[in-house]
Design an enzyme around this catalytic site. Structure first.
Site, PDB file in Angstrom:
ATOM      1  CE1 TYR A  65      -4.731  -1.633   5.009  1.00 28.98           C
ATOM      2  CE2 TYR A  65      -3.646   0.485   4.559  1.00 28.98           C
ATOM      3  CZ  TYR A  65      -4.341  -0.761   4.067  1.00 28.98           C
ATOM      4  OH  TYR A  65      -4.138  -0.787   2.650  1.00 28.98           O
ATOM      5  CB  SER A  75      -0.907  -0.091   1.199  1.00 30.11           C
ATOM      6  OG  SER A  75      -1.477   1.349   1.544  1.00 30.11           O
TER       7      SER A  75
END
Length: 258
Positions: free
Chosen positions: A162, A149
């Site tokens: 996250y 990501s």
């Protein structure tokens, strides 16, 4: 003379975790359109079967589906073995895509949700890659693509777990490279930027946040799921046979500028 086709992956087998919708489904669709036999994965068997049938009808490829707990080592061992068996003992491409997101102020972030994020986003990728690599190493070839990501290198408030999990994916990718590259397996990471999916629709619809994304991204737009497919196909193809342990950001340039 046989044409040189370094990007040809037709006839190969691919397993994409978390592929019942969103980015995972788009990546699976790209592989199927490129001639791969594809195994979808999800948690809801009924909706997964609907997706499987639709994708098979749409692409004309052989599309299978499986549902098992990615965070449980025993379930992963039996589940991945069943995937390999369904493909006649040959798994060429693994895409570790499954992931979840939770948002809370740091002081209020539940420890149970931190554990869940790490389990689904990082531990599962390790477990699936560990098991899938057995058949790849035995055969002397294979491609593992981990979905990282933009949060692997950039952080924002309220999503610290996250970001930690996606940062871990980068080092998992490099560690797997260290362990498996000599056996003919390539392990790389594809790191999306801000991508418009059904899961990010609320953010896209938020004028303030959407303006920040488009203003912060040199390409001046949100990414679309199809923007990721070309990079996936490259990493899955013979063209990337000497690319190992790398992270390719598909983010419209966000990580390149300040």
């Amino acid at each position: 003379m046989t044409p040189y086709q370094p990007f040809d992956i037709s006839g190969r087998t691919a397993f994409v975790t978390g592929s019942s919708r969103g980015i995972g489904l788009s990546l699976a669709r790209g592989l199927a359109r490129s001639g791969c036999r594809v195994m979808l994965h999800g948690r809801d068997t009924a909706s997964l079967e609907t997706t499987r049938a639709q994708l098979e009808a749409e692409t004309g490829a052989e599309v299978l589906a499986t549902a098992f707990d990615l965070t449980d080592a025993d379930s992963v061992a039996s589940g991945v073995d069943e995937v390999v068996e369904a493909f006649g003992g040959r798994l060429d491409i693994l895409v570790n895509n499954a992931g979840i997101q939770r948002r809370h102020p740091l002081a209020e972030f539940p420890v149970a949700e931190f554990d869940e994020i790490i389990a689904v986003n990082l531990k599962a990728a390790f477990l699936v890659a560990q098991r899938a690599s057995l058949s790849m190493v035995a055969r002397g070839s294979g491609k593992i693509i981990n979905i990282a990501s933009i949060q692997s290198s950039l952080a924002r408030p309220s999503i610290t777990p996250y970001s930690a999990s996606k940062g871990g994916i980068v080092m998992l990718t490099r560690g797997l490279c260290a362990d498996l590259a000599s056996s003919g397996v390539q392990i790389n990471a594809l790191a999306p930027g801000y991508i418009h999916t059904e899961l990010t629709q609320a953010l896209v619809d938020d004028p303030k946040f959407s303006a920040w994304v488009t203003g912060r991204t040199p390409a001046s737009r949100w990414g679309e799921v199809d923007d990721l497919v070309g990079t996936l196909l490259y990493l899955a193809s013979p063209a990337a046979d000497f690319v190992n342990g790398q992270v390719l950001y598909v983010d419209g340039g966000m990580t390149a500028v300040v």
